[in-house]
Design a protein around this motif. Structure first.
Motif, PDB file in Angstrom:
ATOM      1  N   SER A  83       0.841  -1.190   0.000  1.00 16.26           N
ATOM      2  CA  SER A  83       0.000   0.000   0.000  1.00 16.26           C
ATOM      3  C   SER A  83       0.882   1.248   0.000  1.00 16.26           C
ATOM      4  CB  SER A  83      -0.891   0.005   1.247  1.00 16.26           C
ATOM      5  OG  SER A  83      -1.548   1.251   1.332  1.00 16.26           O
ATOM      6  N   GLU A  85       0.494   3.849   1.530  1.00 12.38           N
ATOM      7  CA  GLU A  85       0.638   4.524   2.835  1.00 12.38           C
ATOM      8  C   GLU A  85       1.932   4.094   3.537  1.00 12.38           C
ATOM      9  OE1 GLU A  85      -2.571   3.171   5.656  1.00 12.38           O
ATOM     10  OE2 GLU A  85      -2.724   1.610   4.126  1.00 12.38           O
ATOM     11  N   GLU A  86       2.554   3.015   3.026  1.00 14.04           N
ATOM     12  CA  GLU A  86       3.824   2.555   3.612  1.00 14.04           C
ATOM     13  C   GLU A  86       5.030   3.144   2.889  1.00 14.04           C
ATOM     14  OE1 GLU A  86       4.021  -1.755   4.519  1.00 14.04           O
ATOM     15  OE2 GLU A  86       2.103  -1.807   3.482  1.00 14.04           O
ATOM     16  N   THR A 118      -9.149   2.712  -4.222  1.00  8.70           N
ATOM     17  CA  THR A 118      -8.367   3.394  -3.191  1.00  8.70           C
ATOM     18  C   THR A 118      -9.331   3.906  -2.120  1.00  8.70           C
ATOM     19  OG1 THR A 118      -8.474   5.355  -4.603  1.00  8.70           O
ATOM     20  CG2 THR A 118      -6.452   4.056  -4.705  1.00  8.70           C
ATOM     21  N   SER A 121      -8.778   6.766   3.953  1.00  9.11           N
ATOM     22  CA  SER A 121      -7.841   6.805   5.091  1.00  9.11           C
ATOM     23  C   SER A 121      -6.421   6.489   4.638  1.00  9.11           C
ATOM     24  CB  SER A 121      -8.291   5.858   6.200  1.00  9.11           C
ATOM     25  OG  SER A 121      -8.268   4.542   5.719  1.00  9.11           O
ATOM     26  N   SER A 122      -6.266   5.451   3.781  1.00  4.78           N
ATOM     27  CA  SER A 122      -4.903   5.137   3.324  1.00  4.78           C
ATOM     28  C   SER A 122      -4.410   6.187   2.326  1.00  4.78           C
ATOM     29  CB  SER A 122      -4.825   3.727   2.732  1.00  4.78           C
ATOM     30  OG  SER A 122      -5.896   3.466   1.874  1.00  4.78           O
ATOM     31  N   THR A 123      -5.323   6.748   1.542  1.00  2.00           N
ATOM     32  CA  THR A 123      -4.895   7.788   0.592  1.00  2.00           C
ATOM     33  C   THR A 123      -4.346   9.000   1.350  1.00  2.00           C
ATOM     34  OG1 THR A 123      -6.508   7.077  -1.058  1.00  2.00           O
ATOM     35  CG2 THR A 123      -5.672   9.327  -1.267  1.00  2.00           C
ATOM     36  N   ALA A 126      -1.022   8.269   2.822  1.00  2.00           N
ATOM     37  CA  ALA A 126      -0.001   8.231   1.765  1.00  2.00           C
ATOM     38  C   ALA A 126       0.360   9.645   1.307  1.00  2.00           C
ATOM     39  CB  ALA A 126      -0.509   7.405   0.594  1.00  2.00           C
TER      40      ALA A 126
END
Ligand code: SAH
Length: 196
Positions: A83, A85-86, A118, A121-123, A126
């Motif tokens: 992902s 976000e990492e 997508t 929250s992860s977007t 990131a």
């Protein structure tokens, strides 16, 4: 002739801030169209990271870039099944604060599983990571798709993120056709060139 498409505008803004040899990131590799454009910009001395959570996307991206390797024009290419976000943990430590451009093209994989999209929250996580990885004067672009289920909420979240960025962090802009609220649009942030 009309205005440039949002994707072409993203590519233009990135090209204006990127040199051969630079480090760039495709945060949503998808079918690799943007990864290829980034690879052509930075050339064989550059580095391209491409993230996607689907193996199918990374395979399509690798195949699209094989034409460059045949001509010895392939940059150092890091395809990461992770992902985005990492990204701050997966990008080399000496590339942190050095990337010229980071591209996001949200939504689902064209021709793939349209239910795998997508997520806000992860977007947003990131995008925060991306800003830390950019160099001063570098750019993050984000193409938003308000026309598909979930896309409008995600677009609103990204706009909210961009609106609330302190101006000492960077300058946030939007490029959008005003008469078609469901059409894709572009949010971009240029990281502050000189710390105050
Ligand atoms: N909608 C665009 C293409 C988007 S492709 C167009 O029509 O051109 C979006 C890609 O993001 C997909 O391949 C999907 O697998 C990927 N993706 C989804 N969540 C992700 C995540 N958390 N990290 C990295 N890639 C992700």
């Amino acid at each position: 002739m009309g205005f440039l498409s949002v994707l072409s505008m993203a590519h233009r803004w990135i090209a204006e801030r990127t040199q051969p040899g630079d480090v760039v990131i495709d945060a949503t590799a998808g079918n690799g169209v943007d990864t290829l454009a980034l690879a052509q910009l930075v050339g064989p001395r550059g580095t391209v990271y491409a993230f996607d959570v689907q193996q199918q996307a990374l395979e399509a991206t690798e195949a699209r870039l094989s034409a460059l390797s045949a001509e010895d024009k392939l940059p150092s290419l890091r395809l990461l099944l992770h992902s985005h976000e990492e990204m701050d943990k997966l990008v080399d430590a000496d590339h942190i604060g050095r990337a010229a451009a980071i591209m996001f093209n949200l939504g689902y994989l064209p021709g793939g599983d349209a239910s795998l999209i997508t997520q806000p929250s992860s977007t947003l996580a990131a995008l925060d990571a991306a800003l830390a990885i950019l160099r001063p004067g570098g750019i993050v672009t984000c193409v938003l798709y308000p026309g598909h289920p979930g896309g409008n909420e995600e677009a609103a979240a990204v706009e909210g993120w961009a609106c609330s960025l302190p101006r000492v962090a960077g300058q946030a802009v939007v490029y959008r056709q005003l008469q078609r609220q469901t059409a894709p649009y572009l949010v971009a942030v240029e990281k502050k060139r000189q710390p105050d």
